[in-house]
Write an enzyme that holds these catalytic residues in place. Structure first.
Site, PDB file in Angstrom:
ATOM      1  N   GLN A   7       7.189   4.224   3.987  1.00 24.68           N
ATOM      2  CA  GLN A   7       5.848   3.525   4.043  1.00 24.68           C
ATOM      3  C   GLN A   7       5.680   2.395   4.913  1.00 24.68           C
ATOM      4  O   GLN A   7       4.730   2.226   5.615  1.00 24.68           O
ATOM      5  CB  GLN A   7       5.405   3.084   2.531  1.00 24.68           C
ATOM      6  CG  GLN A   7       3.859   3.337   2.499  1.00 24.68           C
ATOM      7  CD  GLN A   7       3.430   4.816   2.088  1.00 24.68           C
ATOM      8  OE1 GLN A   7       3.872   5.431   1.411  1.00 24.68           O
ATOM      9  NE2 GLN A   7       2.236   5.146   2.634  1.00 24.68           N
ATOM     10  N   LYS A  51       0.813  -1.154  -0.147  1.00 29.15           N
ATOM     11  CA  LYS A  51      -0.063   0.139   0.025  1.00 29.15           C
ATOM     12  C   LYS A  51       0.863   1.181  -0.049  1.00 29.15           C
ATOM     13  O   LYS A  51       1.845   1.341   0.838  1.00 29.15           O
ATOM     14  CB  LYS A  51      -0.900   0.109   1.208  1.00 29.15           C
ATOM     15  CG  LYS A  51      -1.874   1.371   1.368  1.00 29.15           C
ATOM     16  CD  LYS A  51      -3.158   1.001   0.343  1.00 29.15           C
ATOM     17  CE  LYS A  51      -4.037   2.257   0.013  1.00 29.15           C
ATOM     18  NZ  LYS A  51      -3.190   3.014  -1.075  1.00 29.15           N
ATOM     19  N   ASN A  58      -2.028  19.284  -2.242  1.00 25.50           N
ATOM     20  CA  ASN A  58      -3.124  18.767  -1.296  1.00 25.50           C
ATOM     21  C   ASN A  58      -2.851  18.602   0.222  1.00 25.50           C
ATOM     22  O   ASN A  58      -3.764  19.018   0.724  1.00 25.50           O
ATOM     23  CB  ASN A  58      -3.276  17.219  -1.916  1.00 25.50           C
ATOM     24  CG  ASN A  58      -4.010  16.407  -1.059  1.00 25.50           C
ATOM     25  OD1 ASN A  58      -3.913  15.840  -0.162  1.00 25.50           O
ATOM     26  ND2 ASN A  58      -5.474  16.602  -1.048  1.00 25.50           N
ATOM     27  N   GLY A 106      -2.508   8.127  -4.291  1.00 22.66           N
ATOM     28  CA  GLY A 106      -1.776   9.517  -5.063  1.00 22.66           C
ATOM     29  C   GLY A 106      -0.535   9.722  -4.128  1.00 22.66           C
ATOM     30  O   GLY A 106      -0.301   9.261  -3.218  1.00 22.66           O
ATOM     31  N   ASP A 107      -0.010  10.550  -4.774  1.00 19.03           N
ATOM     32  CA  ASP A 107       1.025  11.303  -3.930  1.00 19.03           C
ATOM     33  C   ASP A 107       1.494  12.819  -4.882  1.00 19.03           C
ATOM     34  O   ASP A 107       0.500  12.953  -5.467  1.00 19.03           O
ATOM     35  CB  ASP A 107       2.308  10.645  -3.914  1.00 19.03           C
ATOM     36  CG  ASP A 107       3.408  10.773  -3.082  1.00 19.03           C
ATOM     37  OD1 ASP A 107       3.535  10.430  -1.906  1.00 19.03           O
ATOM     38  OD2 ASP A 107       4.326  11.479  -3.466  1.00 19.03           O
ATOM     39  N   LYS A 110       5.627   3.795   8.626  1.00 16.79           N
ATOM     40  CA  LYS A 110       4.264   4.585   8.610  1.00 16.79           C
ATOM     41  C   LYS A 110       3.046   3.758   8.508  1.00 16.79           C
ATOM     42  O   LYS A 110       2.186   3.757   9.570  1.00 16.79           O
ATOM     43  CB  LYS A 110       4.246   5.143   7.286  1.00 16.79           C
ATOM     44  CG  LYS A 110       3.065   6.514   7.240  1.00 16.79           C
ATOM     45  CD  LYS A 110       2.859   7.158   5.917  1.00 16.79           C
ATOM     46  CE  LYS A 110       4.103   7.698   5.517  1.00 16.79           C
ATOM     47  NZ  LYS A 110       3.737   8.509   4.172  1.00 16.79           N
ATOM     48  N   THR A 148      -4.203  13.643   4.713  1.00 18.60           N
ATOM     49  CA  THR A 148      -2.968  13.996   5.190  1.00 18.60           C
ATOM     50  C   THR A 148      -2.867  15.182   6.042  1.00 18.60           C
ATOM     51  O   THR A 148      -2.003  15.073   7.181  1.00 18.60           O
ATOM     52  CB  THR A 148      -2.297  13.828   3.869  1.00 18.60           C
ATOM     53  OG1 THR A 148      -2.572  12.689   3.089  1.00 18.60           O
ATOM     54  CG2 THR A 148      -0.838  13.755   4.460  1.00 18.60           C
ATOM     55  N   SER A 162      -6.758   5.829   3.676  1.00 21.18           N
ATOM     56  CA  SER A 162      -6.854   4.916   2.482  1.00 21.18           C
ATOM     57  C   SER A 162      -7.483   3.616   2.866  1.00 21.18           C
ATOM     58  O   SER A 162      -8.137   2.808   2.243  1.00 21.18           O
ATOM     59  CB  SER A 162      -5.482   4.800   1.704  1.00 21.18           C
ATOM     60  OG  SER A 162      -5.359   6.024   0.676  1.00 21.18           O
ATOM     61  N   LYS A 198       5.352   1.754  -3.192  1.00 22.62           N
ATOM     62  CA  LYS A 198       5.311   3.009  -3.749  1.00 22.62           C
ATOM     63  C   LYS A 198       5.660   2.815  -5.168  1.00 22.62           C
ATOM     64  O   LYS A 198       6.283   2.009  -5.620  1.00 22.62           O
ATOM     65  CB  LYS A 198       6.104   3.938  -2.891  1.00 22.62           C
ATOM     66  CG  LYS A 198       5.871   5.428  -3.086  1.00 22.62           C
ATOM     67  CD  LYS A 198       5.182   5.905  -2.025  1.00 22.62           C
ATOM     68  CE  LYS A 198       4.536   7.241  -2.000  1.00 22.62           C
ATOM     69  NZ  LYS A 198       3.971   7.737  -0.847  1.00 22.62           N
TER      70      LYS A 198
HETATM   71  N1  GLU Z   1       1.119   8.983  -0.767  1.00 16.18           N
HETATM   72  C1  GLU Z   1       0.765   8.994   0.537  1.00 16.18           C
HETATM   73  C2  GLU Z   1       1.653   8.918   1.521  1.00 16.18           C
HETATM   74  O1  GLU Z   1       2.927   9.276   1.539  1.00 16.18           O
HETATM   75  C3  GLU Z   1      -0.497   8.144   0.529  1.00 16.18           C
HETATM   76  C4  GLU Z   1      -0.604   6.728   0.289  1.00 16.18           C
HETATM   77  C5  GLU Z   1      -1.757   5.932   0.389  1.00 16.18           C
HETATM   78  O2  GLU Z   1      -2.776   6.641   0.803  1.00 16.18           O
HETATM   79  O3  GLU Z   1      -1.933   4.853  -0.052  1.00 16.18           O
HETATM   80  O4  GLU Z   1       1.544   8.033   2.745  1.00 16.18           O
END
Ligand code: GLU
Length: 447
Positions: free
Chosen positions: A112, A91, A242, A166-167, A115, A211, A379, A127
């Site tokens: 990630q 994810k 965003n 997204g990112d 996190k 976020t 998410s 990612k």
């Molecule tokens: N890109 C975001 C992050 O840095 C969200 C990732 C997601 O929602 O999967 O965590």
């Protein structure tokens, strides 16, 4: 300073991933925190968990050919790094930006892991992205790029396998085109295969805001832990994408006054407080530069081209633009200007020297993997709603987000305390995030 065994792990990471400096930086930050864990838990070293965790499970690199509006052919490079699936399907977001290369994707993917683990939700880590620059491209061009990108990526995805979002450079518009192409190729309406979807087709309330809101909630908790609050405080938020927009919105609701934000060309300072409606109109509706905001806002607001927003004095700083945007010098300027708390809305925005400066000055410092985890957490809530074919209200979703952020904050503090580093959110986040993944990896055997 690194524990001797960890120094060897780090050397190996450097050797095997030559030139990927952002990845090295992200790995080193985690290694610097987890030394004390190894003393207490020899089983991690025995099973080579640390060596294993920094080697991605799978890395995919692919060609993305597409045609612009004039019929010219372009070739970009696409990536998906599926880093760890011990806790759930891979994810993490997709980033479309000219700076994207394997080292950026790997740094984001490794962040990630910890996190996503910290959220306490069942999500693994990945990612992806491409070195595509959406700036100045028409909707049709962006659509053709997204379709080509997904035509390769779809075979690696699935609601139980890998779930992008997204990112930077990938928002609601891009997610729509990506999901549309996935649906067409697979002939499956698999809502849970991607998050950040529009509300019209399976998206979740609060995902867009998550976020930024989550970062504001996290910083509110840090301030509360120090017996204070946002009320009346001067805040600077970098970026105007965003994350920044919704951090500004929530900080203002919580009583803070956001006096500056930025884009890649400079910053705007607006002593009365950023006018959020105008900011959204310029950035989200018209997709224009921040200087347009200053022109329209008139007296009181000024656009400062080519300089760092961190020269604006503030009590709370929320770096929400991109990696390595706060240098050691910026951090010193912030401390001199009276900054007491920093919450990272972006991923790894503070350079290692900057973190050192904040730590030495006793600034409350919330690292991205904790402070910006609200995005990916929401998410996971979107996936949960998709799986149960349900959709929750805005109020309920926001309450869940707030609980998750306050829980992450509490666990970071508690873990930092347990390991003898009171108030160190970096150590708390890294150790707590690491332990949950490491325990799952041990339980799953040598995979
Ligand atoms: N890109 C975001 C992050 O840095 C969200 C990732 C997601 O929602 O999967 O965590």
């Amino acid at each position: 300073m690194l524990h001797e065994r960890l120094e060897a792990v780090y050397d190996n990471v450097l050797r095997r991933n030559a030139g990927e400096t952002e990845f090295h930086q992200a790995v080193r930050e985690v290694l610097e925190s987890i030394g004390p864990v190894l003393g207490k838990h020899p089983e991690y070293a025995e099973q080579k968990i640390i060596e294993r965790i920094f080697e991605p499970e799978r890395q995919i690199i692919f060609r993305v050919p597409w045609e612009d509006d004039r019929g010219e052919v372009h070739i970009n490079r696409g990536f998906r790094v599926e880093f760890n699936s011990a806790l759930g399907p891979y994810k993490g977001g997709l980033r479309f930006h000219p700076s994207v290369y394997l080292g950026i994707v790997k740094f984001l993917a490794v962040e990630q892991i910890f996190k996503n683990s910290l959220t306490g939700l069942p999500i693994g880590a990945g990612k992806g992205g491409a070195d595509f620059d959406p700036k100045g491209r028409s909707d049709r061009e962006v659509m053709r790029f997204c379709q080509s990108f997904m035509t390769e990526l779809y075979r690696h995805l699935g609601e139980h396998t890998d779930v992008p979002a997204g990112d930077i450079g990938v928002g609601g518009r891009e997610i729509g085109y990506l999901f549309g192409q996935y649906k067409r190729i697979t002939n499956r309406y698999e809502s849970g295969v991607i998050t950040g979807k529009g509300l019209a087709y399976g998206g979740a309330q609060v995902r867009t805001e998550a976020t930024g809101y989550g970062c504001a909630f996290f910083v509110e908790e840090m301030l509360k832990a120090r017996g204070t609050s946002f009320d009346g405080r001067r805040v600077v938020v970098s970026g105007s994408g965003n994350v920044a927009v919704y951090a500004i919105e929530k900080v203002s609701e919580l009583g803070g006054v956001v006096v500056a934000c930025s884009d890649s060309s400079g910053y705007v300072v607006d002593e009365k407080g950023i006018d959020l409606d105008l900011l959204k109109q310029v950035k989200e509706v018209e997709r224009r530069r921040l200087s347009v905001y200053a022109d329209r806002r008139g007296a009181g607001a000024a656009y400062v081209a080519g300089r760092s927003v961190w020269e604006v004095p503030c009590e709370v700083a929320l770096p929400s633009a991109t990696q390595n945007e706060i240098t050691g010098k910026d951090a010193e300027a912030l401390v001199r200007g009276g900054c007491v708390a920093v919450g990272e809305g972006a991923n790894m925005p503070t350079m290692p020297e900057g973190i050192r400066v904040f730590r030495e000055a006793g600034v409350a410092f919330g690292p991205g993997k904790a402070a910006n985890a609200g995005g990916v957490a929401t998410s996971a809530l979107e996936m949960q709603q998709n799986a149960s074919r349900d959709s929750w209200t805005f109020e309920f979703s926001e309450r869940r987000l707030q609980e998750i952020m306050s829980d992450i904050h509490a666990r970071c503090l508690e873990t930092a305390d347990t390991y003898g580093m009171p108030g160190d959110y970096v150590a708390g986040a890294n150790i707590d995030g690491f332990r949950r993944v490491a325990d799952a990896m041990l339980a799953l055997g040598l995979i």
